[in-house]
Write an enzyme that holds these catalytic residues in place. Structure first.
Site, PDB file in Angstrom:
ATOM      1  CB  CYS A  39      10.304  -0.466   2.725  1.00  0.00           C
ATOM      2  SG  CYS A  39      10.986   0.161   1.204  1.00  0.00           S
TER       3      CYS A  39
ATOM      4  CD  GLU B 155      -5.687  -5.729   0.087  1.00  0.00           C
ATOM      5  OE1 GLU B 155      -4.722  -5.638  -0.694  1.00  0.00           O
ATOM      6  OE2 GLU B 155      -5.686  -6.482   1.069  1.00  0.00           O
TER       7      GLU B 155
ATOM      8  CB  SER C 109       4.618  -7.567   5.681  1.00  0.00           C
ATOM      9  OG  SER C 109       3.664  -8.524   5.277  1.00  0.00           O
TER      10      SER C 109
ATOM     11  CG  PHE D 205      -0.272   0.406   2.517  1.00  0.00           C
ATOM     12  CD1 PHE D 205      -0.061   1.747   2.824  1.00  0.00           C
ATOM     13  CD2 PHE D 205       0.165  -0.550   3.423  1.00  0.00           C
ATOM     14  CE1 PHE D 205       0.570   2.118   4.010  1.00  0.00           C
ATOM     15  CE2 PHE D 205       0.799  -0.192   4.605  1.00  0.00           C
ATOM     16  CZ  PHE D 205       1.004   1.146   4.900  1.00  0.00           C
TER      17      PHE D 205
ATOM     18  CE  LYS E 227      -2.925  -8.272  -4.631  1.00  0.00           C
ATOM     19  NZ  LYS E 227      -3.325  -7.294  -3.580  1.00  0.00           N
TER      20      LYS E 227
HETATM   21  P1  NAD Z   1       1.399  -6.680   3.021  1.00  0.00           P
HETATM   22  O1  NAD Z   1       2.433  -7.738   3.102  1.00  0.00           O
HETATM   23  O2  NAD Z   1       0.274  -6.704   3.973  1.00  0.00           O
HETATM   24  O3  NAD Z   1       0.729  -6.676   1.553  1.00  0.00           O
HETATM   25  C1  NAD Z   1       1.524  -6.695   0.390  1.00  0.00           C
HETATM   26  C2  NAD Z   1       0.722  -7.346  -0.723  1.00  0.00           C
HETATM   27  O4  NAD Z   1       0.426  -8.691  -0.353  1.00  0.00           O
HETATM   28  C3  NAD Z   1      -0.621  -6.667  -1.006  1.00  0.00           C
HETATM   29  O5  NAD Z   1      -0.832  -6.644  -2.392  1.00  0.00           O
HETATM   30  C4  NAD Z   1      -1.633  -7.565  -0.301  1.00  0.00           C
HETATM   31  O6  NAD Z   1      -2.875  -7.577  -0.934  1.00  0.00           O
HETATM   32  C5  NAD Z   1      -0.988  -8.934  -0.386  1.00  0.00           C
HETATM   33  N1  NAD Z   1      -1.339  -9.783   0.756  1.00  0.00           N
HETATM   34  C6  NAD Z   1      -1.610  -9.377   2.025  1.00  0.00           C
HETATM   35  N2  NAD Z   1      -1.895 -10.443   2.794  1.00  0.00           N
HETATM   36  C7  NAD Z   1      -1.803 -11.551   2.016  1.00  0.00           C
HETATM   37  C8  NAD Z   1      -1.960 -12.940   2.246  1.00  0.00           C
HETATM   38  N3  NAD Z   1      -2.276 -13.427   3.418  1.00  0.00           N
HETATM   39  N4  NAD Z   1      -1.761 -13.782   1.199  1.00  0.00           N
HETATM   40  C9  NAD Z   1      -1.424 -13.314  -0.007  1.00  0.00           C
HETATM   41  N5  NAD Z   1      -1.253 -11.995  -0.273  1.00  0.00           N
HETATM   42  C10 NAD Z   1      -1.426 -11.120   0.713  1.00  0.00           C
HETATM   43  O7  NAD Z   1       2.181  -5.273   3.075  1.00  0.00           O
HETATM   44  P2  NAD Z   1       1.553  -3.811   3.156  1.00  0.00           P
HETATM   45  O8  NAD Z   1       0.977  -3.605   4.513  1.00  0.00           O
HETATM   46  O9  NAD Z   1       0.736  -3.509   1.960  1.00  0.00           O
HETATM   47  O10 NAD Z   1       2.890  -2.934   3.018  1.00  0.00           O
HETATM   48  C11 NAD Z   1       3.727  -2.661   4.085  1.00  0.00           C
HETATM   49  C12 NAD Z   1       4.891  -3.632   4.148  1.00  0.00           C
HETATM   50  O11 NAD Z   1       5.609  -3.635   2.923  1.00  0.00           O
HETATM   51  C13 NAD Z   1       5.919  -3.286   5.205  1.00  0.00           C
HETATM   52  O12 NAD Z   1       6.325  -4.466   5.851  1.00  0.00           O
HETATM   53  C14 NAD Z   1       7.058  -2.684   4.411  1.00  0.00           C
HETATM   54  O13 NAD Z   1       8.331  -2.760   5.018  1.00  0.00           O
HETATM   55  C15 NAD Z   1       7.003  -3.489   3.180  1.00  0.00           C
HETATM   56  N6  NAD Z   1       7.647  -2.820   2.061  1.00  0.00           N
HETATM   57  C16 NAD Z   1       8.872  -3.287   1.691  1.00  0.00           C
HETATM   58  C17 NAD Z   1       9.545  -2.675   0.661  1.00  0.00           C
HETATM   59  C18 NAD Z   1      10.900  -3.159   0.249  1.00  0.00           C
HETATM   60  O14 NAD Z   1      11.391  -2.653  -0.729  1.00  0.00           O
HETATM   61  N7  NAD Z   1      11.516  -4.101   0.932  1.00  0.00           N
HETATM   62  C19 NAD Z   1       8.956  -1.584  -0.002  1.00  0.00           C
HETATM   63  C20 NAD Z   1       7.696  -1.145   0.394  1.00  0.00           C
HETATM   64  C21 NAD Z   1       7.047  -1.784   1.438  1.00  0.00           C
END
Ligand code: NAD
Length: 500
Positions: A283, A178, A228, A151, A175
């Site tokens: 991040c 959401e 994450s 997000f 994808k």
């Molecule tokens: P998230 O892991 O909750 O979601 C990321 C994606 O995975 C979304 O598209 C979501 O719909 C999907 N998703 C969520 N739960 C799922 C599940 N159970 N099964 C399958 N898909 C699922 O992350 P977020 O809250 O959107 O973003 C924040 C996180 O992203 C933080 O941990 C941040 O550090 C990380 N991040 C990392 C980087 C990097 O470059 N390393 C960059 C940006 C964000």
């Protein structure tokens, strides 16, 4: 009040979702629901993958120079739409407009990089690897690639992926999160307007069901994920099990080490930007300040003064420096972590939980929070907070600081603030982290370098964009050739041929 429902983008056009499932998209500054995001079903993901598969032969055989021209046109249109895209980012994420515009710009720079496709895709050539034998290598597309994005950067993170994949001759299914689906859909429309053939880029907003469908689909060849760490691990393992190429970027806990010889005013300003910019939802945000020796007292005093002066409010309002968090649930979670930290003995130098934003009572605001005397066993140190919370850990020496950074399971970004070249050089050499800043708090590499962390911050072998991105989205084919003349005598050899 009814709010608009967003479509899917499949085969070069908007397609209404028939999944019957959707989620609320909020304006985080008001707490109002502004749109509904479709949760694509497995069948709809299948349609998107089929569109990408159908477009693949034509796109793969489009010369890189022609692909690059479409990318260059896409870049021009993105530039022209930068403010509109930034507005969408702010509307759904909450960050301030200048911050949103900066993130869109960093994404545009990846498109600029990918427009160099004809040069980036040049292979290698060696004459006479054996007598009369030449070898060359070519970089060919992997096939249908999928991107799953978080997000916090609705424009930039998708732009880390699909322009490079598409420049390399792949087709793509994105994808997006959401929580922030509109920007990805807008970018797909803009790319279409730039001349991208239908089916080359498809967008399927959705939740875990859509992700599961992409991971299980036999026609998806590669998966790029950013989010994450627990979900990154799930994506990495599931994709690898079915033989897909995968890069899964995870969470972070970025430390900034401050030595007593650092320029304090400059350092404090940099840490405020890195800790509280985008409400800490980056991040590469700094979330741990490691104060070395006797620097802590003066540093914490400066941080407190500067953090307390930050203007918090709606991201659309001029002069506001920090916007709200993305959802009420996220704010609740962070409030709980701050409470745990205080209960475990952290000293709340500044506590943002009580913040009231006039007119923004429904918004998901949390004020800047500064916790001192934090130790590695505390919840505020162990958890990735992903909010406007800076914690200060005090250590005696640079050795201790490096050991602390290296013990942390994450390894995304880190920074050192010092006036000493030799301390910086040692830090750079010894620290187990993918992106390192020297007097630079957020060392995000430019598009022509690659972005990626180490350890739990990246599962997989290759980083995104730059030449590692090109490697991820291509397969190398090595060709060995000889052209015997009619008078050359052939002979049978069963021994292993050698070049010598
Ligand atoms: P998230 O892991 O909750 O979601 C990321 C994606 O995975 C979304 O598209 C979501 O719909 C999907 N998703 C969520 N739960 C799922 C599940 N159970 N099964 C399958 N898909 C699922 O992350 P977020 O809250 O959107 O973003 C924040 C996180 O992203 C933080 O941990 C941040 O550090 C990380 N991040 C990392 C980087 C990097 O470059 N390393 C960059 C940006 C964000």
């Amino acid at each position: 009040m009814t709010v608009p429902s967003l479509p899917l983008w499949i085969g070069g056009k908007e397609v209404p979702s028939k999944s019957g499932r959707s989620g609320e998209v909020f304006d985080p500054a008001t707490g109002q629901v502004t749109r509904r995001a479709p949760f694509a079903s497995a069948a709809e993901v299948g349609q998107a993958v089929a569109a990408a598969r159908a477009a693949l032969p034509g796109w793969r055989d489009t010369p890189p120079l022609r692909r690059a021209r479409i990318l260059a046109r896409f870049r021009e249109l993105l530039e022209a739409s930068r403010d509109e895209l930034a507005r969408l980012v702010t509307q759904e994420h909450g960050k301030t407009l200048p911050d949103a515009a900066g993130s869109v710009q960093r994404g545009i720079e990846v498109v600029e990089f990918a427009s160099g496709a004809p040069h980036l895709l040049k292979g290698e050539w060696a004459e006479d690897v054996a007598r009369g034998v030449d070898s060359h290598s070519v970089l060919q597309p992997v096939g249908v690639c999928a991107g799953i994005t978080p997000f916090n950067f609705p424009a930039m993170v998708p732009l880390w992926m699909f322009p490079v994949a598409i420049a390399c001759g792949n087709t793509f299914v994105l994808k997006p999160s959401e929580k922030v689906p509109s920007t990805a859909l807008a970018m797909a429309r803009i790319f279409h307007e730039a001349g991208l053939p239908e089916g080359v880029l498809n967008v399927v907003p959705g939740d875990a069901e859509a992700v599961g469908a992409l991971l299980a689909h036999p026609d998806v060849d590669a998966v790029s994920f950013v989010g994450s760490t627990p979900i990154a691990r799930h994506v990495y393992e599931s994709a690898a099990r079915t033989g897909k190429r995968v890069q899964a970027l995870g969470g972070a806990k970025n430390h900034a080490v401050v030595l007593p010889d650092a320029e304090l005013e400059f350092t404090a300003d940099a840490l405020i930007g890195a800790g509280y910019g985008s409400a800490g939802e980056r991040c590469m945000a700094i979330s741990v300040v490691v104060a070395v020796g006797d620097v802590a007292g003066a540093l914490v005093a400066r941080l407190r003064e500067k953090a307390a002066a930050l203007r918090v409010g709606p991201g659309t309002q001029a002069g506001v420096e920090m916007g709200p968090l993305v959802t009420a649930a996220h704010r609740e979670r962070i409030g709980g972590i701050i409470a745990a930290g205080v209960a475990e003995g952290a000293q709340a130098v500044l506590d943002g939980r009580g913040l009231r934003v006039p007119g923004g009572e429904g918004g998901f605001f949390l004020g800047p929070t500064l916790l001192d005397q934090v130790t590695p066993g505390m919840t505020v140190y162990r958890e990735e907070i992903f909010g406007p919370v800076l914690v200060v850990v005090r250590v005696a020496t640079l050795d201790e600081a490096i050991a602390l950074v290296n013990r942390n399971p994450y390894g995304n970004g880190t920074a050192i603030f010092t006036g000493s070249g030799s301390a910086a050089q040692r830090f750079e050499h010894e620290v187990q982290v993918g992106m390192v800043g020297v007097n630079v708090a957020i060392p995000v590499p430019m598009a022509f370098f690659s972005f990626g962390g180490w350890k739990q911050s990246l599962l997989g072998d290759l980083h995104v964009h730059g030449m590692e991105g090109v490697k991820f989205y291509t397969r190398t084919k090595a060709v060995t050739s000889r052209w015997p003349s009619t008078e050359e005598r052939s002979r049978i050899t069963l021994a292993m041929p050698t070049g010598g």
